[in-house]
Design an enzyme around this catalytic site. Structure first.
Site, PDB file in Angstrom:
ATOM      1  N   LYS A   1     -21.276  96.326  64.017  1.00 14.35           N
ATOM      2  CA  LYS A   1     -20.335  96.264  65.138  1.00 14.35           C
ATOM      3  C   LYS A   1     -19.458  95.019  65.101  1.00 14.35           C
ATOM      4  CE  LYS A   1     -21.842 100.056  67.165  1.00 14.35           C
ATOM      5  NZ  LYS A   1     -20.967 101.229  67.315  1.00 14.35           N
TER       6      LYS A   1
ATOM      7  N   GLU B   1     -17.685  99.027  76.349  1.00 10.82           N
ATOM      8  CA  GLU B   1     -18.822  99.876  76.689  1.00 10.82           C
ATOM      9  C   GLU B   1     -19.895  99.617  75.652  1.00 10.82           C
ATOM     10  OE1 GLU B   1     -16.465 100.787  74.703  1.00 10.82           O
ATOM     11  OE2 GLU B   1     -17.647 101.575  73.038  1.00 10.82           O
TER      12      GLU B   1
ATOM     13  N   SER C   1     -26.657 100.591  59.112  1.00 10.72           N
ATOM     14  CA  SER C   1     -25.705 100.030  60.068  1.00 10.72           C
ATOM     15  C   SER C   1     -26.280  98.911  60.922  1.00 10.72           C
ATOM     16  CB  SER C   1     -25.163 101.144  60.971  1.00 10.72           C
ATOM     17  OG  SER C   1     -26.228 101.819  61.616  1.00 10.72           O
TER      18      SER C   1
HETATM   19  C1  PLP Z   1     -26.975 100.073  64.582  1.00  7.61           C
HETATM   20  C2  PLP Z   1     -26.022 101.114  65.017  1.00  7.61           C
HETATM   21  N1  PLP Z   1     -25.655 102.070  64.160  1.00  7.61           N
HETATM   22  C3  PLP Z   1     -24.807 103.041  64.510  1.00  7.61           C
HETATM   23  C4  PLP Z   1     -24.284 103.122  65.779  1.00  7.61           C
HETATM   24  C5  PLP Z   1     -23.372 104.269  66.105  1.00  7.61           C
HETATM   25  O1  PLP Z   1     -22.018 103.921  66.153  1.00  7.61           O
HETATM   26  P1  PLP Z   1     -21.001 104.384  65.062  1.00  7.61           P
HETATM   27  O2  PLP Z   1     -21.213 105.822  64.811  1.00  7.61           O
HETATM   28  O3  PLP Z   1     -19.678 104.093  65.662  1.00  7.61           O
HETATM   29  O4  PLP Z   1     -21.209 103.571  63.839  1.00  7.61           O
HETATM   30  C6  PLP Z   1     -24.629 102.142  66.718  1.00  7.61           C
HETATM   31  C7  PLP Z   1     -24.060 102.198  68.067  1.00  7.61           C
HETATM   32  O5  PLP Z   1     -24.457 101.615  69.003  1.00  7.61           O
HETATM   33  C8  PLP Z   1     -25.521 101.114  66.312  1.00  7.61           C
HETATM   34  O6  PLP Z   1     -25.882 100.167  67.173  1.00  7.61           O
END
Ligand code: PLP
Lengths: 387, 259
Positions: free
Chosen positions: A84, A106, A372
């Site tokens: 993020k 948000e 992520s």
């Molecule tokens: C660690 C992590 N991965 C994925 C996501 C999902 O978001 P996005 O699909 O935009 O990557 C989030 C959202 O809060 C997250 O905290």
């Protein structure tokens, strides 16, 4: 393609009250892209503050029995613990250069809220984060972190009190505050120009992955896998690989099962509609009422998805599969034990998808998984003990 | 000429536009609310289609959306309500909705069905003219657009050239909801829009008392929109909201005549 559209998807379905702010944002982002000093500052923040570049790590144990190599793009190692921050540093810098003094955001899992609070703190911008009351409970440690970082966390109790309701509330707040406030949206969703801006800031994932894979593995992966909530870490992974012969695979929240209300699989189960300002694939009924959703991971608990993913699905360039809560929890535990890495529950969906793929792919194949985020925030949801 | 255009051209005095969420708190009681609005002498009825994500609405109207949705309300029930009213009254009806129900039904289909049911105008909260090609093609139904405090003069000109019926001027930045006073610069903004436009200007957001109605008329409004104050009657007396609604309309009308 029309500006702000991805094939038929995207667009700017916003109340008139927000149109001037969206037009201003489009212009200031164009200036920001041309501004070499701004790009340098972002680069410096991403490297020295956030900890880029992140490693591409070839798993020693995970998936070994299949003969397929699984590499992890370690966004979990970034400051704040998730991808993020790539987006929040970019947008916060953009906001500051456009003369804004306040950020609103948000958050679902709290990771985007934390990353916004960090960007606001380092750049001297006030931060207010809207978070569903249910999410505040299941991601309590992140609420404390945001507050420690100087942000105000405002609970949202409407609807199902989760991510989608938090976006509603942030949009409402922005309608009355756009003069001095930037809405720092957390994924590649929302009215034009947000989906493109967020994608651009997240593309650093895919660009690094491309170079690292060539340097370390001598080739590009056969498949790249990422989880899809709004879709930002996935689009950041996919976009720089679009012209390569790499399978692109998104893992959606299959939740408790694929009947309405029990999942967050907007691409696999949705129909065309407008949510939060963009025409995309949406979980809804036949009169356009948005469905309740469920996922064990707050970050994937969302009835819409970035419009560019709907387009990539339609043209067959990316594939999307559903991963259930149970599969994600199993992958969460497995990666922790086999590699010593605790993934976010969101990211565990991508790991589970990669394991399923590894079973069917030829021996010697290479899969890259975008990890992520890290999973410390999820320990209350998935207790640490043996299964 | 639609009923909306006729209402403005017939009257020298400013009009009262009364707005309520179709199906709040139930279909039957909503019908009573609408009948009370008509009996109390409102000039135009604005019916809102209940939505699961009303991003432009403050807490009061938001609660109305939630109640109507829980009671099973949606596009079909809103159209049914319009058909029922049309058998009883010729009041001009403007439909207000978020865009998603239109997209899901099919844009042309939706507008045709709305006109068939008896709607005269339609305001789509989150469909600016740039996204509204299908709406702009409609002949039987007036496309009504919003002018916000942040809408530039160039944009006002573009919107007024495409809109029909009236322009809906939002009194202040933010979401729907009652206010104690309207902003001081309202008169300047109403005047600017009127200089640029041939359409009547209705002022909405924040009007729920005699005083604010008086301020809107004083600012030059050709019509005054009252919404949250009507919904509050349903909040206060969900079993028998009609008398409260009649009283609110009387109060607003009184304020409009002070000028
Ligand atoms: C660690 C992590 N991965 C994925 C996501 C999902 O978001 P996005 O699909 O935009 O990557 C989030 C959202 O809060 C997250 O905290």
């Amino acid at each position: 393609m029309k500006a702000g559209r991805f094939g038929p998807y995207g667009g700017r379905y916003a109340p008139e009250i927000l149109i001037a702010a969206l037009q201003d944002l489009t212009h200031s982002y164009a200036r920001f892209q041309r501004d070499a000093a701004a790009q340098d500052e972002l680069h410096s923040l991403l490297t020295r503050f956030a900890g880029r570049e992140t490693p591409l790590y070839a798993c020693r144990n995970l998936g070994k029995e299949t003969g397929v190599t699984i590499c992890l793009k370690r966004e979990d190692l970034l400051h704040g613990g998730a991808h993020k921050i790539n987006n929040t540093l970019g947008q916060a810098l953009l906001a500051k250069m456009s003369g804004k003094r306040r950020l609103i955001a948000e958050t679902g899992a709290g990771q985007h809220g934390v990353a916004t609070a960090m960007a606001g703190a380092v750049l001297g911008l006030e931060v207010e984060v809207f978070m569903g009351a249910v999410d505040m409970q299941r991601q309590a440690p992140n609420v404390s972190r945001m507050e420690l970082l100087g942000a105000t966390v405002t609970p949202v109790t409407t609807g199902s009190a989760t991510l989608s309701d938090a976006v509603d509330e942030a949009l409402r707040n922005w309608a009355g505050s756009a003069d001095d406030t930037h809405y720092l949206i957390g994924s590649c969703v929302g009215p034009d120009p947000f989906p493109g801006i967020v994608r651009d800031f997240q593309c650093v994932i895919g660009r690094e992955l491309y170079t690292q894979s060539l340097n370390q593995e001598g080739r590009l992966p056969d498949a790249a896998v990422a989880c899809v909530g709004g879709g930002s870490n996935a689009i950041g992974t996919f976009f720089p690989l679009l012209d390569q012969s790499v399978r692109l695979i998104g893992a959606e929240a299959g939740g408790r099962g694929l009947d309405p209300g029990n999942h967050g699989a907007s691409l696999s189960c949705g129909t065309a509609g407008v949510l939060h300002g963009a025409f995309t694939s949406v979980l809804q009924d036949d009169e356009g009422r948005i469905s309740e959703t469920h996922s064990i991971s707050a970050g994937l608990d969302y009835p819409g998805v970035g419009p560019e993913h709907a387009y990539l699905r339609d043209i067959g360039r990316a594939e999307y599969m559903c991963v259930s809560d149970a599969e994600a929890v199993a992958a969460f535990r497995l990666l922790s034990r086999t590699e010593g890495i605790i993934p976010a529950l969101e990211s565990a969906h991508a790991v589970a998808a990669a394991l399923r793929l590894a079973e069917e792919m030829d021996e010697g194949s290479l899969i890259a998984v975008t990890l992520s985020g890290r999973g410390d925030k999820d320990l209350a949801t998935v207790p640490g003990g043996r299964v | 000429m639609t009923r909306i255009e006729a209402a403005f051209s017939k009257s020298d005095a400013p009009l009262l536009i009364a707005c309520t969420v179709a199906g709040d708190p139930t279909y039957e009681l909503s019908l009573e609310v609408v009948r009370a609005i008509i009996a109390a002498g409102a000039d135009i009825l604005e019916l809102i289609i209940p939505n699961t994500n009303p991003v432009a609405d403050g807490p009061v109207i938001r609660s109305a959306h939630e109640r109507a949705i829980i009671a099973g309300g949606g596009v079909e029930t809103a159209f049914a309500l319009i058909r029922t009213i049309r058998r009883e009254s010729q009041i001009p009806i403007s439909l207000m909705t978020y865009v998603n129900p239109i997209i899901v039904r099919g844009e042309e289909q939706f507008f045709r069905d709305a006109a068939d049911a008896g709607a005269d105008g339609i305001l789509v909260v989150d469909m600016p003219p740039e996204e509204g090609a299908s709406l702009l093609r409609q002949k039987r139904i007036d496309p009504i657009f919003i002018i916000a405090p942040s809408t530039s003069p160039d944009r006002i000109r573009m919107i007024e050239a495409l809109g029909r019926g009236f322009l809906y001027l939002v009194s202040a930045p933010g979401v729907t909801g009652r206010r104690t006073h309207l902003p001081d610069d309202l008169g300047v903004r109403v005047r600017r829009v009127k200089e640029l436009s041939h359409l009547p200007v209705a002022v909405g957001f924040g009007i729920g008392s005699a005083e604010t109605a008086d301020e809107a008329v004083g600012a030059g409004a050709d019509a005054v929109v009252v919404g949250s104050a009507i919904t509050e009657c349903i909040l206060v007396n969900p079993v028998n909201p009609a008398p409260g609604v009649a009283e609110v309309i009387g109060t607003i009308r009184g304020g409009m005549r002070l000028n």
